[in-house]
Design a protein around this motif. Sequence first.
Motif, PDB file in Angstrom:
ATOM      1  N   PRO A 130      44.357  37.346  43.662  1.00 21.40           N
ATOM      2  CA  PRO A 130      43.636  38.641  43.972  1.00 21.40           C
ATOM      3  C   PRO A 130      42.126  38.290  43.058  1.00 21.40           C
ATOM      4  N   PRO A 131      41.662  39.206  42.567  1.00 18.89           N
ATOM      5  CA  PRO A 131      40.089  39.077  42.069  1.00 18.89           C
ATOM      6  C   PRO A 131      40.182  38.407  40.851  1.00 18.89           C
ATOM      7  N   ASP A 152      37.060  45.470  43.875  1.00 19.41           N
ATOM      8  CA  ASP A 152      37.935  44.484  43.187  1.00 19.41           C
ATOM      9  C   ASP A 152      38.092  45.156  41.595  1.00 19.41           C
ATOM     10  N   ARG A 153      36.854  45.829  41.105  1.00 13.17           N
ATOM     11  CA  ARG A 153      37.253  46.324  39.715  1.00 13.17           C
ATOM     12  C   ARG A 153      38.209  47.559  39.642  1.00 13.17           C
ATOM     13  N   ALA A 154      38.586  48.156  40.681  1.00 10.98           N
ATOM     14  CA  ALA A 154      39.289  49.199  41.011  1.00 10.98           C
ATOM     15  C   ALA A 154      40.926  48.574  40.951  1.00 10.98           C
ATOM     16  N   TYR A 155      40.960  47.362  41.578  1.00 11.73           N
ATOM     17  CA  TYR A 155      42.072  46.579  41.479  1.00 11.73           C
ATOM     18  C   TYR A 155      42.629  46.047  40.213  1.00 11.73           C
ATOM     19  N   ALA A 156      41.465  45.463  39.548  1.00 12.42           N
ATOM     20  CA  ALA A 156      41.806  44.931  38.158  1.00 12.42           C
ATOM     21  C   ALA A 156      42.049  45.818  37.214  1.00 12.42           C
ATOM     22  N   GLY A 207      41.083  40.372  50.629  1.00 15.45           N
ATOM     23  CA  GLY A 207      41.616  39.067  50.271  1.00 15.45           C
ATOM     24  C   GLY A 207      42.416  38.367  51.458  1.00 15.45           C
ATOM     25  N   MET A 208      43.479  39.456  51.888  1.00 16.22           N
ATOM     26  CA  MET A 208      44.255  38.717  53.098  1.00 16.22           C
ATOM     27  C   MET A 208      43.826  38.390  54.061  1.00 16.22           C
ATOM     28  N   LEU A 209      42.555  39.319  54.362  1.00 16.39           N
ATOM     29  CA  LEU A 209      41.627  38.573  55.728  1.00 16.39           C
ATOM     30  C   LEU A 209      41.167  37.432  55.323  1.00 16.39           C
ATOM     31  N   THR A 219      51.227  36.882  45.607  1.00 17.50           N
ATOM     32  CA  THR A 219      51.841  37.224  44.366  1.00 17.50           C
ATOM     33  C   THR A 219      51.379  36.609  43.110  1.00 17.50           C
ATOM     34  N   PHE A 220      50.961  37.850  42.453  1.00 18.05           N
ATOM     35  CA  PHE A 220      50.211  37.529  41.132  1.00 18.05           C
ATOM     36  C   PHE A 220      50.464  38.525  40.198  1.00 18.05           C
ATOM     37  N   ASN A 221      51.032  38.473  38.932  1.00 19.01           N
ATOM     38  CA  ASN A 221      51.580  39.143  38.116  1.00 19.01           C
ATOM     39  C   ASN A 221      50.215  40.451  37.794  1.00 19.01           C
TER      40      ASN A 221
END
Length: 214
Positions: free
Chosen positions: A29-30, A79-83, A119-121, A187-189
Amino acid sequence: PAGLINVNRRPVACGVCGEVLPASKTHVPPQTAGNSDEVERAHLMRGPQGIVPGRWERGGMWVRGLCGPCNADAGGRYDRAYAAFADELRQRLVPRFPISNTPPIKVAPGRVARSILSGMLGISPNIRVMHRNVAEQVKSGGPVRLPGRLSLRLALYLGADAQLTGPMLTAFPLDARATVNTLASVTFNPFSWALSGIGDDDALGSAGWLDVTE
């Protein structure tokens, strides 16, 4: 953390726009979500070799599957929204703060989904070949509607291991018994994500994974 990392430096067809350009280092992830620790860059080899361990390096998990503009676009828009979602969830999920008593968490689900799908792409650019509309919708920034044979799955994961995989049989750290064929998984906490097809949804659903396709 250890994962299967594509470190190809040659020009490749970008997983989002399809342009053949030098591949950019895309963190999944980011990095803003904490993906900057030391990782082992293992390689999956054909034949009896299996997974060949690589050297440990700092800088988080990354792949080379997106061009620079598409990588920067995802970083600037999503990415900021994900973080923010990941950071707030981590702060709530501590032993002294029972999950049943946590107040609601604000989340921008569309931006979070586009961040992980970008990221998956990058992990598996062939997704664009098989499902071009998905990549084009991620690129446009509008609604992303997965075809009926695909679903985006999400599970809570609070472990210390991390993993990226492309299209392959995946054993997830949160449940070693859940081995399914995914197009991509991250997979990342505090999350474990999987883009799966028909036939694998039942296995993930029975293991407690949420269907977050909508």
